[in-house]
Design an enzyme around this catalytic site. Structure first.
Site, PDB file in Angstrom:
ATOM      1  N   SER A 114       0.901  -1.119  -0.127  1.00  0.00           N
ATOM      2  CA  SER A 114      -0.020   0.194   0.029  1.00  0.00           C
ATOM      3  C   SER A 114       0.819   1.420  -0.130  1.00  0.00           C
ATOM      4  CB  SER A 114      -1.094  -0.080   1.217  1.00  0.00           C
ATOM      5  OG  SER A 114      -1.915  -1.067   1.061  1.00  0.00           O
ATOM      6  N   HIS A 175      -1.211   4.875   8.939  1.00  0.00           N
ATOM      7  CA  HIS A 175      -1.044   3.544   8.339  1.00  0.00           C
ATOM      8  C   HIS A 175      -0.619   3.911   6.637  1.00  0.00           C
ATOM      9  CE1 HIS A 175      -2.141  -0.515   7.447  1.00  0.00           C
ATOM     10  NE2 HIS A 175      -1.087  -0.866   8.414  1.00  0.00           N
ATOM     11  N   THR A 177      -1.685   3.819   3.528  1.00  0.00           N
ATOM     12  CA  THR A 177      -2.289   4.450   2.476  1.00  0.00           C
ATOM     13  C   THR A 177      -2.637   5.947   3.013  1.00  0.00           C
ATOM     14  OG1 THR A 177      -3.214   2.237   2.218  1.00  0.00           O
ATOM     15  CG2 THR A 177      -4.444   4.355   1.386  1.00  0.00           C
ATOM     16  N   GLU A 347     -10.151   6.291   2.564  1.00  0.00           N
ATOM     17  CA  GLU A 347      -9.825   5.223   2.513  1.00  0.00           C
ATOM     18  C   GLU A 347     -10.493   4.139   3.272  1.00  0.00           C
ATOM     19  OE1 GLU A 347      -5.964   1.900   3.457  1.00  0.00           O
ATOM     20  OE2 GLU A 347      -6.696   3.348   4.715  1.00  0.00           O
ATOM     21  N   HIS A 356      -6.549 -10.590   4.845  1.00  0.00           N
ATOM     22  CA  HIS A 356      -5.362 -10.867   5.362  1.00  0.00           C
ATOM     23  C   HIS A 356      -5.786 -11.893   6.216  1.00  0.00           C
ATOM     24  CE1 HIS A 356      -2.071  -8.789   3.425  1.00  0.00           C
ATOM     25  NE2 HIS A 356      -2.558  -7.327   3.569  1.00  0.00           N
ATOM     26  N   ASP A 393      -5.892  -0.026  -4.019  1.00  0.00           N
ATOM     27  CA  ASP A 393      -4.374   0.090  -4.154  1.00  0.00           C
ATOM     28  C   ASP A 393      -3.850  -1.172  -4.723  1.00  0.00           C
ATOM     29  OD1 ASP A 393      -5.098  -1.224  -1.960  1.00  0.00           O
ATOM     30  OD2 ASP A 393      -3.652  -0.185  -0.693  1.00  0.00           O
ATOM     31  N   HIS A 489      -1.379 -10.102  -0.546  1.00  0.00           N
ATOM     32  CA  HIS A 489      -1.746  -9.422  -1.949  1.00  0.00           C
ATOM     33  C   HIS A 489      -1.952 -10.055  -3.190  1.00  0.00           C
ATOM     34  CE1 HIS A 489      -0.668  -5.443   0.513  1.00  0.00           C
ATOM     35  NE2 HIS A 489      -1.543  -6.194   1.241  1.00  0.00           N
TER      36      HIS A 489
HETATM   37 ZN    ZN Z   1      -2.309  -5.609   2.799  1.00  0.00          ZN
END
Ligand code: ZN
Length: 529
Positions: A114, A175, A177, A347, A356, A393, A489
């Protein structure tokens, strides 16, 4: 023969083709709703007015980890939760007139993270995985390589142009993003001073939370003669990076015995309030609800010590949290007080986290909430003056597989067309429609709505007997093939959906850093004040 005749007589081939079709298409075909609906959609697109290129406002929504499979599954779940079959529906932004596929790789990574991807969207330049607001000439983790490699972002350019600016995330606001919109860092993990190596601090690098609070002065220091008024709306989670590591600073929303993580004893929330005495700092739903948008010029909301709750789990927050939809609507209400226009970045950070954790329910619930937030933005803005873009993303290794019949529950077991009982695999056991290539694998945590609860369990990748398991339960985690501590990802393209002035440039297959250039094209960030 007919087409040749049409050209000779000056009639457009398209017209004659339509006439020809009317004669040869059987009535049960030309009156079929599939046929007439798609024909109406085609004519609407053919007759749509040209889209202007310049916008007053831009809102960029980023669904973290929201790949195309996630969109498909979320739209089906949304429809099924409303009692429909599901496949026929659309998420709010899927009916936008312009769409492109987006290549997400980082300069040094085939499958991106990201930090690198949002740096590309915010600066127009692709960079390395793991770094924020700096070029690929950076050495990740080496503070000494930051200087001279800083990129300027769309948020900073919007500030310099006198637009209002806002950043919202359901993740920690420090974080990757959201941070790529305002911070320059050799490592995305430098969220507060306690996260930084001593060498980096000694070399003069500033942690991400501190950069957020010092955004105005840092930007003015970097740009000669700049005079900006700072970020106008900032909302998300991540209070821990703004508070000293001292229980005396705990809020009434604290979960940990010591909420703050900072080792330099700075209270950045107090520093923010000193800098913006007329601004409002809020930490919970009651404080959020009390904000009067018409009279608020600066809003800083930190609603959780870490990430905000999953949408499915939001009711369990200690002091209450606003939804992404509520935050989006409030932000627009405040930002549109500026007659110059605004740039808002929103976001949905936890689609990624639920994937995840191997929880499709969590990821799809947060995707549906993002769709609701986009609808709130559509409702609160004028499509002739606001460019709305919705993208991701990167994707996740999340699949929709097998041959389930139409309307089969998207979180259910595969039931083949013509069947009523779950279809079995070669091992004699049923299997779910959605699943993951890797991760922690099957877990059934009952009615749990916090997808992260799975991390206290062991890895169970591989096949499991789901015969007596309710795979639609909120606490069900899908099977995975390859055992990993966290699902990963994926490297395939994601999508961008756009409406409003400048949206017409979302077409084809494009590099991700084009998002910045679309914002810049629409707002003319580099010309005049
Ligand atoms: Zn991730």
């Amino acid at each position: 023969m007919r087409i040749k005749h049409a050209i000779l007589s000056g009639v457009l081939p398209f017209t004659i083709a339509t006439h020809a079709a009317a004669a040869v298409v059987p009535a049960n075909q030309s009156s079929d709703p599939w046929y007439t609906d798609a024909a109406a959609t085609t004519s609407a697109k053919a007759n749509a007015a040209a889209t202007p290129e310049k916008a007053k406002n831009v809102i960029l929504f980023v669904g973290d980890g929201m790949g195309v499979t996630t969109l498909t599954a979320a739209r089906i779940l949304q429809g099924q939760q409303a009692g429909a079959l599901g496949e026929e529906g659309y998420l709010s932004f899927e009916t936008f007139p312009h769409t492109a596929l987006v290549k997400t790789y980082n300069v040094d990574a085939q499958t991106p993270d990201s930090a690198g991807t949002m740096t590309a969207m915010m600066s127009g330049v692709k960079s390395d995985a793991g770094v924020l607001g700096v070029t690929e000439d950076i050495e990740r983790g080496d503070c000494n390589t930051v200087s001279g490699n800083e990129l300027i972002t769309a948020i900073e350019l919007a500030e310099l142009k006198g637009l209002a600016t806002g950043i919202i995330s359901t993740a920690r606001i420090t974080h990757a993003t959201p941070a790529a919109a305002y911070a320059k860092a050799a490592d995305r993990n430098w969220e507060d001073d306690g996260d930084m190596p001593t060498a980096a601090k000694e070399a003069g690098c500033e942690d991400i939370a501190s950069q957020l609070v010092n955004f105005e002065t840092n930007l003015e220091a970097r740009i000669a003669d700049a005079d900006v008024d700072g970020l106008d709306v900032v909302m998300g989670g991540g209070r821990r990076s703004f508070l000293p590591k001292d229980a005396a600073f705990n809020s009434n929303d604290a979960v940990s015995s010591v909420e703050g993580d900072r080792t330099d004893s700075r209270d950045l929330t107090a520093e923010w309030k000193t800098r913006y005495p007329a601004g409002e700092y809020v930490i919970d739903k009651d404080g959020f609800d009390a904000i009067d948008a018409s009279s608020t010029s600066k809003l800083f909301g930190l609603f959780n010590e870490s990430h905000m709750q999953y949408e499915a789990d939001r009711g369990n927050d200690v002091a209450g949290e606003p939804s992404l939809t509520e935050m989006t609507a409030k932000a627009i209400d405040i930002l549109d007080n500026n007659n110059n226009g605004y740039l808002l970045v929103v976001e949905s950070g936890r689609i990624d986290h639920a994937h995840h954790a191997g929880s499709a329910y969590g990821a799809l619930s947060d995707t549906i909430e993002l769709s609701n937030a986009v609808q709130a933005a559509i409702d609160a803005t004028d499509p002739d003056e606001t460019l709305i873009m919705v993208t991701a993303d990167h994707s996740h290794v999340f699949t929709i597989a097998g041959y389930p019949k139409r309307g089969n529950p998207i979180l259910g077991k595969v039931v083949n067309v013509g069947e009523t009982l779950p279809t079995t695999a070669a091992d004699g056991m049923p299997y779910t429609t959605v699943g993951y290539t890797n991760g922690l694998g099957f877990h059934h945590l009952g009615t749990e709505t916090d997808a992260d609860a799975v991390y206290s369990q062991g890895n169970q990748a591989g096949r499991a007997d789901l015969s007596s398991i309710d795979t639609e339960a909120t606490g069900f985690h899908q099977e995975a093939t390859i055992p990993l501590g966290s699902e990963t990802h994926a490297g395939e393209d994601i999508s961008i959906h756009a409406q409003g002035p400048g949206s017409q440039f979302a077409r084809g297959v494009v590099e991700q850093n084009m998002v910045f250039h679309m914002i810049n094209q629409a707002l003319d960030l580099l010309t005049g004040e």
